[in-house]
Design a protein around this motif. Sequence first.
Motif, PDB file in Angstrom:
ATOM      1  N   ILE A  22      10.366  -5.128  15.486  1.00 39.85           N
ATOM      2  CA  ILE A  22       9.366  -4.143  15.045  1.00 39.85           C
ATOM      3  C   ILE A  22       9.551  -3.817  13.564  1.00 39.85           C
ATOM      4  O   ILE A  22       8.615  -3.872  12.769  1.00 39.85           O
ATOM      5  CB  ILE A  22       9.445  -2.859  15.916  1.00 39.85           C
ATOM      6  N   SER A  23      10.810  -3.534  13.156  1.00 39.02           N
ATOM      7  CA  SER A  23      10.958  -3.122  11.742  1.00 39.02           C
ATOM      8  C   SER A  23      10.896  -4.325  10.802  1.00 39.02           C
ATOM      9  O   SER A  23      10.720  -4.140   9.601  1.00 39.02           O
ATOM     10  CB  SER A  23      12.231  -2.312  11.525  1.00 39.02           C
ATOM     11  N   GLY A  24      10.994  -5.541  11.332  1.00 35.83           N
ATOM     12  CA  GLY A  24      10.884  -6.726  10.475  1.00 35.83           C
ATOM     13  C   GLY A  24       9.453  -7.178  10.277  1.00 35.83           C
ATOM     14  O   GLY A  24       9.165  -8.080   9.495  1.00 35.83           O
ATOM     15  N   ARG A  25       8.523  -6.530  11.017  1.00 35.53           N
ATOM     16  CA  ARG A  25       7.103  -6.922  10.891  1.00 35.53           C
ATOM     17  C   ARG A  25       6.565  -6.592   9.502  1.00 35.53           C
ATOM     18  O   ARG A  25       6.969  -5.592   8.906  1.00 35.53           O
ATOM     19  CB  ARG A  25       6.267  -6.132  11.921  1.00 35.53           C
ATOM     20  N   THR A  26       5.630  -7.412   9.020  1.00 42.28           N
ATOM     21  CA  THR A  26       5.010  -7.137   7.727  1.00 42.28           C
ATOM     22  C   THR A  26       4.279  -5.797   7.789  1.00 42.28           C
ATOM     23  O   THR A  26       3.518  -5.554   8.722  1.00 42.28           O
ATOM     24  CB  THR A  26       3.992  -8.250   7.381  1.00 42.28           C
ATOM     25  N   VAL A  27       4.519  -4.950   6.796  1.00 40.10           N
ATOM     26  CA  VAL A  27       3.904  -3.625   6.830  1.00 40.10           C
ATOM     27  C   VAL A  27       2.434  -3.715   6.394  1.00 40.10           C
ATOM     28  O   VAL A  27       2.082  -4.513   5.537  1.00 40.10           O
ATOM     29  CB  VAL A  27       4.696  -2.645   5.921  1.00 40.10           C
ATOM     30  N   GLU A  28       1.597  -2.914   7.053  1.00 38.94           N
ATOM     31  CA  GLU A  28       0.180  -2.873   6.660  1.00 38.94           C
ATOM     32  C   GLU A  28      -0.187  -1.439   6.339  1.00 38.94           C
ATOM     33  O   GLU A  28      -0.153  -0.585   7.219  1.00 38.94           O
ATOM     34  CB  GLU A  28      -0.699  -3.379   7.804  1.00 38.94           C
ATOM     35  N   VAL A  29      -0.495  -1.179   5.094  1.00 40.23           N
ATOM     36  CA  VAL A  29      -0.834   0.184   4.689  1.00 40.23           C
ATOM     37  C   VAL A  29      -2.352   0.345   4.726  1.00 40.23           C
ATOM     38  O   VAL A  29      -3.081  -0.444   4.147  1.00 40.23           O
ATOM     39  CB  VAL A  29      -0.284   0.487   3.276  1.00 40.23           C
ATOM     40  N   ASP A  30      -2.774   1.371   5.438  1.00 39.21           N
ATOM     41  CA  ASP A  30      -4.199   1.615   5.594  1.00 39.21           C
ATOM     42  C   ASP A  30      -4.623   2.633   4.533  1.00 39.21           C
ATOM     43  O   ASP A  30      -4.516   3.835   4.736  1.00 39.21           O
ATOM     44  CB  ASP A  30      -4.415   2.151   7.021  1.00 39.21           C
ATOM     45  N   THR A  31      -5.090   2.136   3.388  1.00 33.30           N
ATOM     46  CA  THR A  31      -5.502   3.044   2.309  1.00 33.30           C
ATOM     47  C   THR A  31      -6.903   3.571   2.603  1.00 33.30           C
ATOM     48  O   THR A  31      -7.836   2.782   2.759  1.00 33.30           O
ATOM     49  CB  THR A  31      -5.494   2.309   0.953  1.00 33.30           C
ATOM     50  N   ASN A  32      -7.027   4.885   2.678  1.00 35.06           N
ATOM     51  CA  ASN A  32      -8.340   5.485   2.938  1.00 35.06           C
ATOM     52  C   ASN A  32      -9.108   5.569   1.616  1.00 35.06           C
ATOM     53  O   ASN A  32      -8.651   6.223   0.669  1.00 35.06           O
ATOM     54  CB  ASN A  32      -8.128   6.878   3.555  1.00 35.06           C
ATOM     55  N   TYR A 344       2.715 -19.948  -2.458  1.00 34.73           N
ATOM     56  CA  TYR A 344       2.525 -18.884  -3.443  1.00 34.73           C
ATOM     57  C   TYR A 344       2.590 -17.533  -2.730  1.00 34.73           C
ATOM     58  O   TYR A 344       2.028 -17.360  -1.644  1.00 34.73           O
ATOM     59  CB  TYR A 344       1.168 -19.067  -4.131  1.00 34.73           C
ATOM     60  N   GLY A 345       3.289 -16.595  -3.346  1.00 41.73           N
ATOM     61  CA  GLY A 345       3.538 -15.310  -2.692  1.00 41.73           C
ATOM     62  C   GLY A 345       2.276 -14.555  -2.321  1.00 41.73           C
ATOM     63  O   GLY A 345       1.211 -14.747  -2.905  1.00 41.73           O
ATOM     64  N   GLU A 346       2.457 -13.679  -1.341  1.00 32.32           N
ATOM     65  CA  GLU A 346       1.326 -12.909  -0.831  1.00 32.32           C
ATOM     66  C   GLU A 346       1.433 -11.483  -1.362  1.00 32.32           C
ATOM     67  O   GLU A 346       2.539 -10.982  -1.563  1.00 32.32           O
ATOM     68  CB  GLU A 346       1.469 -12.872   0.694  1.00 32.32           C
ATOM     69  N   ASN A 347       0.300 -10.844  -1.569  1.00 37.49           N
ATOM     70  CA  ASN A 347       0.323  -9.436  -1.957  1.00 37.49           C
ATOM     71  C   ASN A 347       0.290  -8.586  -0.695  1.00 37.49           C
ATOM     72  O   ASN A 347      -0.604  -8.748   0.130  1.00 37.49           O
ATOM     73  CB  ASN A 347      -0.890  -9.140  -2.849  1.00 37.49           C
ATOM     74  N   ILE A 348       1.278  -7.707  -0.548  1.00 34.18           N
ATOM     75  CA  ILE A 348       1.265  -6.789   0.600  1.00 34.18           C
ATOM     76  C   ILE A 348       1.075  -5.394   0.010  1.00 34.18           C
ATOM     77  O   ILE A 348       2.032  -4.696  -0.303  1.00 34.18           O
ATOM     78  CB  ILE A 348       2.560  -6.923   1.428  1.00 34.18           C
ATOM     79  N   PRO A 349      -0.207  -5.016  -0.196  1.00 29.39           N
ATOM     80  CA  PRO A 349      -0.474  -3.829  -1.007  1.00 29.39           C
ATOM     81  C   PRO A 349      -0.051  -2.511  -0.368  1.00 29.39           C
ATOM     82  O   PRO A 349      -0.283  -2.284   0.814  1.00 29.39           O
ATOM     83  CB  PRO A 349      -1.991  -3.857  -1.210  1.00 29.39           C
ATOM     84  N   VAL A 350       0.597  -1.694  -1.183  1.00 26.98           N
ATOM     85  CA  VAL A 350       0.969  -0.333  -0.781  1.00 26.98           C
ATOM     86  C   VAL A 350       0.308   0.579  -1.803  1.00 26.98           C
ATOM     87  O   VAL A 350       0.764   0.703  -2.930  1.00 26.98           O
ATOM     88  CB  VAL A 350       2.509  -0.170  -0.809  1.00 26.98           C
ATOM     89  N   ARG A 351      -0.809   1.175  -1.421  1.00 31.17           N
ATOM     90  CA  ARG A 351      -1.546   2.001  -2.381  1.00 31.17           C
ATOM     91  C   ARG A 351      -1.995   3.296  -1.724  1.00 31.17           C
ATOM     92  O   ARG A 351      -2.326   3.337  -0.538  1.00 31.17           O
ATOM     93  CB  ARG A 351      -2.779   1.246  -2.919  1.00 31.17           C
ATOM     94  N   ARG A 352      -2.066   4.362  -2.540  1.00 25.63           N
ATOM     95  CA  ARG A 352      -2.375   5.698  -2.035  1.00 25.63           C
ATOM     96  C   ARG A 352      -3.842   5.825  -1.644  1.00 25.63           C
ATOM     97  O   ARG A 352      -4.696   5.065  -2.120  1.00 25.63           O
ATOM     98  CB  ARG A 352      -2.059   6.729  -3.120  1.00 25.63           C
ATOM     99  N   ASP A 353      -4.130   6.843  -0.833  1.00 25.86           N
ATOM    100  CA  ASP A 353      -5.520   7.168  -0.505  1.00 25.86           C
ATOM    101  C   ASP A 353      -6.212   7.622  -1.784  1.00 25.86           C
ATOM    102  O   ASP A 353      -5.632   8.368  -2.580  1.00 25.86           O
ATOM    103  CB  ASP A 353      -5.582   8.307   0.529  1.00 25.86           C
ATOM    104  N   LEU A 354      -7.458   7.216  -1.944  1.00 25.06           N
ATOM    105  CA  LEU A 354      -8.172   7.529  -3.187  1.00 25.06           C
ATOM    106  C   LEU A 354      -8.308   9.034  -3.416  1.00 25.06           C
ATOM    107  O   LEU A 354      -8.214   9.519  -4.539  1.00 25.06           O
ATOM    108  CB  LEU A 354      -9.550   6.848  -3.184  1.00 25.06           C
TER     109      LEU A 354
END
Length: 363
Positions: A22-32, A344-354
């Motif tokens: 579970i903790s090794g899974r790729t993180v998915e951030v849901d930016t609102n 080629y590396g992947e972007n795993i975006p971590v961005r704040r809610d607008l």
Amino acid sequence: MKKMLIWFIGSLILMFVLLLGISGRTVEVDTNIMVEGLDNETAQILYYGSLAPSSHNAQMWKTDVYPDEGKIVISLDESRALPAVDPLKREMYISMGAYARSCILAFEAYGYNASHHVSDNGQTVTINYKKNGNAVDEGLIALMKRRHTDKRDYTDSPIPELFQEGLHGIHGTTFYSKHSDEYEAIKKETLAAAADQQNNQSIRDELADWLRFSNGEVTSKKDGISADQMGMSGFKKALYYLFVSRESAKGDKFAQQGYDMAVSQTENCGGFIVIADNDTPRDYVNAGMRLMELWLYAVRNNVEMQPMSYAVENPERRIALQKSLKLITPPQMILRVGFVDSVYGENIPVRRDLKDYITVTRK
Ligand SMILES: Cc1cc2nc3c(=O)[nH]c(=O)nc-3n(C[C@H](O)[C@H](O)[C@H](O)COP(=O)(O)O)c2cc1C
């Protein structure tokens, strides 16, 4: 009795493996992207704009949108400053410039004309946008979505001449190939500055505050540096989250590992790119804008990049480097560049809610 013991130990191992999974899974951030008063298209554009790089992924910008005038004003969010590593806010201005350029590019990708003005004191960037057509430049959006910092080791493959020539079009950037005298000078100052930082407890503490230590912390804070962004995945990532804590990340062992990683990163690359410019907030903002252009140019050519800022974060070493590289203006960004063995590396975006940093004002 023996059967029960085997069953119990087996269950424990299964639970442990599941936990790691579970903790090794790729993180998915849901930016609102919903912001009151903002239409969907502008919100989407500003989300793509926010995929810009920023020091420690602190996303230290504030955005005022005036939709009726087709205007946005970007300024610094002082509450997200990095006083230990960036006391003069140099990297804050660079990050704000990268974000501003990223917003402009996103507007252009959606068929807008976008012009900008950086205030004389560098405190704000104003962007005026006007719809000009309906065609969406999917290629440009794809480039922006692909851009990422890649901290993995790169191969020894040389950086193609054609790529180097293209850099002449981006003002103030110079490429230094591996094994050149200039490359050695950058490596020397970078590692000396990395050693200084390794012994600086305030810088260590500040970094630990921006590191994230679980997928849950990443998805709730939506900023900072996740294990994924550090190039970890699967089992390695799970072990990192299991054994490293904010407290241990402030300690000597973690600092030593950081230094060792810097040694490996400086050696495993095809060279460095330096962006140079004058030392005023306005010039820092402009350097950030060029950083964004350079990075997308690299993505288009499948060249991986990682800023290595140790040497430019230290005023004396920055000036020493300017002298040894014979630059007219001081270096503002140092980026290691190269190719990776695997994909080629992947972007795993971590961005704040607008809505956390965007304010909308209607007439
Ligand atoms: C001014 C500036 C300085 C940075 N310095 C470093 C650095 O020294 N080392 C590093 O690994 N990344 C550095 N970065 C990259 C950021 O950590 C990265 O942009 C951020 O975590 C977001 O990740 P992304 O670029 O993959 O979107 C820097 C970025 C900026 C804009």
